[in-house]
Design a protein around this motif. Structure first.
Motif, mmCIF file in Angstrom:
data_model
loop_
_atom_site.group_PDB
_atom_site.id
_atom_site.type_symbol
_atom_site.label_atom_id
_atom_site.label_comp_id
_atom_site.label_asym_id
_atom_site.label_seq_id
_atom_site.Cartn_x
_atom_site.Cartn_y
_atom_site.Cartn_z
ATOM 1 N N PHE A 1 2.442 38.579 15.750
ATOM 2 C CA PHE A 1 1.035 38.206 15.574
ATOM 3 C C PHE A 1 0.871 37.087 14.551
ATOM 4 C CE2 PHE A 1 0.373 42.581 17.213
ATOM 5 C CZ PHE A 1 -0.379 42.247 18.328
ATOM 6 N N ASP A 2 1.788 37.015 13.585
ATOM 7 C CA ASP A 2 1.705 36.002 12.533
ATOM 8 C C ASP A 2 2.666 34.838 12.747
ATOM 9 O OD1 ASP A 2 -0.232 37.448 11.056
ATOM 10 O OD2 ASP A 2 1.355 38.709 10.211
ATOM 11 N N ALA A 3 3.443 34.881 13.824
ATOM 12 C CA ALA A 3 4.479 33.870 14.049
ATOM 13 C C ALA A 3 3.909 32.583 14.643
ATOM 14 C CB ALA A 3 5.557 34.435 14.972
ATOM 15 N N ASP A 4 4.573 31.484 14.286
ATOM 16 C CA ASP A 4 4.238 30.190 14.873
ATOM 17 C C ASP A 4 4.657 30.174 16.343
ATOM 18 O OD1 ASP A 4 3.404 29.404 12.342
ATOM 19 O OD2 ASP A 4 5.273 28.340 11.889
ATOM 20 N N ASP A 5 4.152 29.220 17.083
ATOM 21 C CA ASP A 5 4.430 29.105 18.506
ATOM 22 C C ASP A 5 5.728 28.323 18.719
ATOM 23 O OD1 ASP A 5 4.060 29.424 21.225
ATOM 24 O OD2 ASP A 5 2.775 27.661 21.398
ATOM 25 N N THR A 6 6.855 28.988 18.465
ATOM 26 C CA THR A 6 8.170 28.368 18.637
ATOM 27 C C THR A 6 8.836 28.903 19.895
ATOM 28 O OG1 THR A 6 9.351 30.085 17.402
ATOM 29 C CG2 THR A 6 8.436 28.235 16.115
ATOM 30 N N GLU A 7 9.943 28.279 20.263
ATOM 31 C CA GLU A 7 10.712 28.768 21.405
ATOM 32 C C GLU A 7 11.279 30.159 21.117
ATOM 33 O OE1 GLU A 7 12.473 28.631 25.258
ATOM 34 O OE2 GLU A 7 10.665 27.899 24.292
ATOM 35 N N VAL A 8 11.634 30.408 19.868
ATOM 36 C CA VAL A 8 12.146 31.727 19.484
ATOM 37 C C VAL A 8 11.077 32.785 19.709
ATOM 38 C CG1 VAL A 8 13.010 33.103 17.552
ATOM 39 C CG2 VAL A 8 13.833 30.763 17.884
ATOM 40 N N ARG A 9 9.857 32.487 19.319
ATOM 41 C CA ARG A 9 8.764 33.441 19.543
ATOM 42 C C ARG A 9 8.552 33.680 21.036
ATOM 43 N NH1 ARG A 9 2.344 33.392 18.029
ATOM 44 N NH2 ARG A 9 1.945 35.293 19.180
ATOM 45 N N ARG A 10 8.554 32.614 21.812
ATOM 46 C CA ARG A 10 8.326 32.749 23.256
ATOM 47 C C ARG A 10 9.367 33.681 23.882
ATOM 48 N NH1 ARG A 10 9.941 31.138 28.079
ATOM 49 N NH2 ARG A 10 11.728 29.978 27.277
ATOM 50 N N ILE A 11 10.620 33.499 23.526
ATOM 51 C CA ILE A 11 11.687 34.320 24.111
ATOM 52 C C ILE A 11 11.601 35.763 23.620
ATOM 53 C CG2 ILE A 11 14.191 34.651 24.182
ATOM 54 C CD1 ILE A 11 14.390 31.539 24.153
ATOM 55 N N ILE A 12 11.355 35.958 22.341
ATOM 56 C CA ILE A 12 11.238 37.328 21.815
ATOM 57 C C ILE A 12 10.056 38.038 22.456
ATOM 58 C CG2 ILE A 12 10.692 38.693 19.757
ATOM 59 C CD1 ILE A 12 12.510 36.808 18.164
ATOM 60 N N ASP A 13 8.974 37.323 22.658
ATOM 61 C CA ASP A 13 7.800 37.921 23.296
ATOM 62 C C ASP A 13 8.153 38.444 24.689
ATOM 63 O OD1 ASP A 13 5.035 38.631 23.282
ATOM 64 O OD2 ASP A 13 4.604 36.879 24.540
ATOM 65 N N ILE A 14 8.866 37.656 25.458
ATOM 66 C CA ILE A 14 9.297 38.080 26.807
ATOM 67 C C ILE A 14 10.205 39.299 26.707
ATOM 68 C CG2 ILE A 14 10.728 37.429 28.791
ATOM 69 C CD1 ILE A 14 9.708 34.520 28.299
ATOM 70 N N ARG A 15 11.144 39.257 25.780
ATOM 71 C CA ARG A 15 12.089 40.372 25.624
ATOM 72 C C ARG A 15 11.375 41.656 25.197
ATOM 73 N NH1 ARG A 15 17.688 38.694 24.912
ATOM 74 N NH2 ARG A 15 17.942 40.017 23.080
ATOM 75 N N LEU A 16 10.372 41.517 24.325
ATOM 76 C CA LEU A 16 9.623 42.709 23.898
ATOM 77 C C LEU A 16 8.788 43.285 25.037
ATOM 78 C CD1 LEU A 16 8.397 41.876 20.290
ATOM 79 C CD2 LEU A 16 9.961 43.696 20.977
ATOM 80 N N ILE A 17 8.182 42.428 25.829
ATOM 81 C CA ILE A 17 7.415 42.914 26.985
ATOM 82 C C ILE A 17 8.328 43.747 27.879
ATOM 83 C CG2 ILE A 17 6.307 42.179 29.148
ATOM 84 C CD1 ILE A 17 5.129 39.801 27.490
ATOM 85 N N ASN A 18 9.516 43.224 28.155
ATOM 86 C CA ASN A 18 10.468 43.965 28.990
ATOM 87 C C ASN A 18 10.925 45.255 28.308
ATOM 88 O OD1 ASN A 18 10.387 42.105 31.077
ATOM 89 N ND2 ASN A 18 12.021 40.872 30.193
ATOM 90 N N TYR A 19 11.167 45.198 27.018
ATOM 91 C CA TYR A 19 11.591 46.391 26.281
ATOM 92 C C TYR A 19 10.545 47.496 26.393
ATOM 93 C CZ TYR A 19 12.565 49.547 22.446
ATOM 94 O OH TYR A 19 12.778 50.697 21.712
#
Length: 110
Positions: free
Chosen positions: A86-104
């Protein structure tokens, strides 16, 4: 070297540049990656946030080093990582972690 010192050194090096730009030629990629590899688990959520924010711009790559940041940032519980985003910048790392968390959370619902 403790995690706080490593995080401070990474912060001083700055965010990973897009590897398709000339900025990547001057960035100390090897030093950056070596520092990330020295982090020990578990991380503090604030450290995970810093790692996410040091990622390259969204939809870019940094010679694959962004994956080191992803794996290191994920060294906290999934629920804490979700809160950090929620506090993270819009980086590629955030984008990938977001996808991984949705799947998790989809695979671990119930």
């Amino acid at each position: 070297m403790d995690d706080a010192t490593i995080i401070a050194r990474l912060r001083n090096l700055g965010s990973l540049p897009d590897d398709s730009t000339p900025a990547v030629d001057d960035f100390p990629l090897e030093e950056f990656d070596e520092l990330v590899q020295q982090l020990s688990e578990p991380l503090e959520p604030s450290h995970s946030l810093t790692l996410i924010n040091l990622g390259p711009p969204r939809d870019t790559s940094a010679c694959g080093i962004e994956w080191s940041l992803i794996h290191a940032a994920e060294a906290i519980p999934a629920e804490a990582l979700r809160d950090v985003l929620f506090d993270a910048d819009d980086t590629e790392v955030r984008r990938i972690i977001d996808i991984r968390l949705i799947n998790y959370f989809k695979n671990n619902a119930g």
